[in-house]
Motif scaffolding. Structure first.
Motif, short mmCIF file in Angstrom:
data_model
loop_
_atom_site.label_atom_id
_atom_site.label_comp_id
_atom_site.label_asym_id
_atom_site.label_seq_id
_atom_site.Cartn_x
_atom_site.Cartn_y
_atom_site.Cartn_z
N ILE A 153 0.84 -1.19 0.00
CA ILE A 153 0.00 0.00 0.00
C ILE A 153 0.88 1.24 0.00
O ILE A 153 1.85 1.32 0.75
CB ILE A 153 -0.91 0.03 1.25
N LEU A 154 0.51 2.20 -0.83
CA LEU A 154 1.09 3.54 -0.78
C LEU A 154 -0.04 4.50 -0.43
O LEU A 154 -1.17 4.36 -0.90
CB LEU A 154 1.72 3.93 -2.11
N PHE A 155 0.27 5.47 0.40
CA PHE A 155 -0.72 6.43 0.86
C PHE A 155 -0.63 7.72 0.05
O PHE A 155 0.44 8.12 -0.37
CB PHE A 155 -0.48 6.76 2.34
N VAL A 156 -1.78 8.35 -0.13
CA VAL A 156 -1.84 9.66 -0.78
C VAL A 156 -2.65 10.60 0.09
O VAL A 156 -3.60 10.19 0.76
CB VAL A 156 -2.44 9.61 -2.20
N SER A 157 -2.26 11.85 0.09
CA SER A 157 -2.99 12.92 0.78
C SER A 157 -2.92 14.16 -0.07
O SER A 157 -1.92 14.42 -0.73
CB SER A 157 -2.35 13.23 2.14
N GLY A 158 -4.00 14.92 -0.06
CA GLY A 158 -4.00 16.16 -0.82
C GLY A 158 -5.33 16.87 -0.71
O GLY A 158 -6.34 16.28 -0.32
N ASP A 159 -5.32 18.14 -1.06
CA ASP A 159 -6.52 18.96 -0.98
C ASP A 159 -7.26 19.04 -2.32
O ASP A 159 -8.37 19.57 -2.37
CB ASP A 159 -6.16 20.36 -0.49
#
Length: 78
Positions: free
Chosen positions: A25-31
Motif C-alpha cells: 500500500i502507498l498512501f496519498v494525501s491532498g486537498d
C-alpha cells in the motif's frame, strides 16, 4: 499538491508492489481531488494499492517521519 511515495522506504519500493499474500500500500494525501486521482492512477499503474488519507493537514501528517504510517510496510490482500 499531493503527498505520496514518502511513507515507504525506498528499499521496499524497489522490491516492488507484489508480496506473498497481497500488494503493498502507498498512501496519498491532498486537498485537490483531481490531482489525487492522477497520482493514485500512477501508483496503481506500478501495481501498488492506494489508500487515500484525505487532506494534507491531517492525512499528510500521518505519513511524516515519526508518525503512525511512516516507514510501515502495509499489504492489502488480493
Amino acid at each position: 499538491m499531493v503527498k505520496a511515495f514518502n511513507s515507504i522506504y525506498i528499499s521496499r519500493f524497489e522490491e516492488g508492489a507484489a508480496r506473498p499474500g497481497g500488494r503493498r500500500i502507498l498512501f496519498v494525501s491532498g486537498d485537490d481531488g483531481a490531482a489525487k486521482k492522477v497520482v493514485s492512477e500512477l501508483i496503481e499503474s506500478f501495481g501498488f494499492a492506494v489508500v487515500d488519507l484525505g487532506d494534507l493537514k491531517h492525512g499528510g501528517r500521518l505519513q511524516q517521519t515519526g508518525n503512525p504510517l511512516a516507514g510501515r510496510d502495509f499489504l492489502v490482500a488480493d
